[in-house]
Write a protein that holds these residues in place. Structure first.
Motif, PDB file in Angstrom:
ATOM      1  N   ALA A  48       0.816  -1.222   0.000  1.00 29.29           N
ATOM      2  CA  ALA A  48       0.000   0.000   0.000  1.00 29.29           C
ATOM      3  C   ALA A  48       0.847   1.268   0.000  1.00 29.29           C
ATOM      4  N   GLY A  49       2.112   1.158   0.448  1.00 26.33           N
ATOM      5  CA  GLY A  49       2.986   2.322   0.487  1.00 26.33           C
ATOM      6  C   GLY A  49       3.464   2.693   1.875  1.00 26.33           C
ATOM      7  N   LYS A  50       3.233   1.826   2.847  1.00 23.59           N
ATOM      8  CA  LYS A  50       3.597   2.138   4.230  1.00 23.59           C
ATOM      9  C   LYS A  50       5.119   2.295   4.388  1.00 23.59           C
ATOM     10  N   THR A  51       5.854   1.287   3.936  1.00 18.65           N
ATOM     11  CA  THR A  51       7.304   1.324   4.097  1.00 18.65           C
ATOM     12  C   THR A  51       7.924   2.443   3.262  1.00 18.65           C
ATOM     13  N   THR A  52       7.381   2.688   2.071  1.00 17.52           N
ATOM     14  CA  THR A  52       7.893   3.791   1.247  1.00 17.52           C
ATOM     15  C   THR A  52       7.702   5.126   1.957  1.00 17.52           C
ATOM     16  N   THR A  53       6.582   5.283   2.646  1.00 19.75           N
ATOM     17  CA  THR A  53       6.342   6.505   3.417  1.00 19.75           C
ATOM     18  C   THR A  53       7.419   6.680   4.478  1.00 19.75           C
ATOM     19  N   VAL A  96      -5.118   5.422   7.333  1.00 20.24           N
ATOM     20  CA  VAL A  96      -5.196   4.229   6.493  1.00 20.24           C
ATOM     21  C   VAL A  96      -4.658   4.590   5.121  1.00 20.24           C
ATOM     22  N   ILE A  97      -3.727   3.789   4.628  1.00 19.36           N
ATOM     23  CA  ILE A  97      -3.141   4.018   3.314  1.00 19.36           C
ATOM     24  C   ILE A  97      -3.521   2.882   2.380  1.00 19.36           C
ATOM     25  N   GLU A  98      -3.972   3.243   1.181  1.00 17.89           N
ATOM     26  CA  GLU A  98      -4.337   2.262   0.153  1.00 17.89           C
ATOM     27  C   GLU A  98      -3.769   2.739  -1.181  1.00 17.89           C
ATOM     28  N   THR A  99      -3.023   1.866  -1.847  1.00 15.44           N
ATOM     29  CA  THR A  99      -2.396   2.156  -3.147  1.00 15.44           C
ATOM     30  C   THR A  99      -1.779   3.552  -3.196  1.00 15.44           C
ATOM     31  N   GLY A 100      -0.985   3.859  -2.163  1.00 13.63           N
ATOM     32  CA  GLY A 100      -0.213   5.093  -2.154  1.00 13.63           C
ATOM     33  C   GLY A 100      -0.982   6.348  -1.791  1.00 13.63           C
ATOM     34  N   ARG A 101      -2.210   6.199  -1.305  1.00 14.99           N
ATOM     35  CA  ARG A 101      -3.014   7.358  -0.921  1.00 14.99           C
ATOM     36  C   ARG A 101      -3.601   7.161   0.472  1.00 14.99           C
ATOM     37  N   ILE A 102      -3.711   8.249   1.213  1.00 23.03           N
ATOM     38  CA  ILE A 102      -4.401   8.203   2.506  1.00 23.03           C
ATOM     39  C   ILE A 102      -5.901   8.214   2.232  1.00 23.03           C
TER      40      ILE A 102
END
Length: 240
Positions: free
Chosen positions: A42-47, A211-217
């Motif tokens: 979803a992008g958590k680690t990238t964040t 909550v993050i989904e596909t790179g978006r909050i």
């Protein structure tokens, strides 16, 4: 009065042509525990990598303690007060517990204070005290996670980034790690941003959550609000 310590405003990040983050905006206030939950990919680690400076951002801005750090080197972010215990722990397996902890303090000028800092880490993690001369690679998964958090704390951070601290751990270690995270926040005054797939534990200890989904909050609220939300229960807590 609430003081914003960290702010992401419209942050984008790419891996080649793949957009991993698509306009992420979030805030972490001083003294809070904030959690970021989402599915794998979803992008958590990238964040987290964007905040720590390991992953360059392609758009938006990251502000820490009132200063734009969007282009600041990762090591200089540590000096400013941001420290991360990365996903997968990332300890130095050939070094002892003591040597690993000392590596966490590489940016500090006040070397005379390090023995006292080590003592505080050993108070938090008595198991590490027992294994201080043991090589990191021979520790259990739970002990390695304790070491990763302890090493991150050795830089005396204002903001502690924790990426999946419960991953792969036995249930007794998971409960212990989360108790220690709460203690670090409450007794040491360290602000915590937590990425975690164990949504139940993370939300129950968070002041606020995203909550993050596909790179978006896609959602935000207090930890209690999201814990009680039926759609969150179904998607992340396994409750239909």
């Amino acid at each position: 009065m609430t003081t914003t310590l960290l702010e992401l405003d419209g942050v984008g990040a790419h891996y080649g042509r793949i957009q991993a983050l698509d306009g992420i905006s979030l805030t972490v206030n001083e003294g809070e525990v904030v959690t970021l939950i989402g599915a794998n990919g979803a992008g958590k680690t990238t964040t987290m990598r964007a905040i720590s400076g390991v992953r360059p951002i392609s758009s938006g801005s990251i502000t820490f303690d009132g200063t734009d750090i969007s282009t600041l080197r990762a090591d200089l972010r540590v000096v400013r007060g941001i420290s991360q215990a990365p996903e997968g722990r990332g300890i130095f397996p050939g070094m002892t517990v003591l040597e690993n902890l000392d590596m966490g303090a590489y940016s500090r000028k006040d070397r005379k204070e390090l023995p006292a800092e080590m003592d505080r880490i050993f108070e938090l993690f008595p198991r590490l005290a027992e294994r201080r001369s043991q090589v990191g690679g021979t520790l259990s998964g739970g002990e390695q996670q304790m070491l990763a958090i302890g090493r991150a704390l050795m830089s005396k951070p204002r903001l502690l980034l924790l990426d999946e601290p419960s991953m792969g751990l036995a249930p007794q270690f998971i409960a212990q790690i989360f108790r220690i995270i709460t203690e670090i926040n409450k007794t040491q005054g360290v602000t915590v941003l937590l990425v975690e797939q164990n949504a139940q534990q993370a939300l129950s200890r968070a002041d606020r959550a995203y909550v993050i989904e596909t790179g978006r909050i896609t959602r935000s609220g207090t930890g209690k609000e999201l814990l009680a939300d039926p759609s969150i229960k179904e998607a992340y807590l396994g409750v239909a």
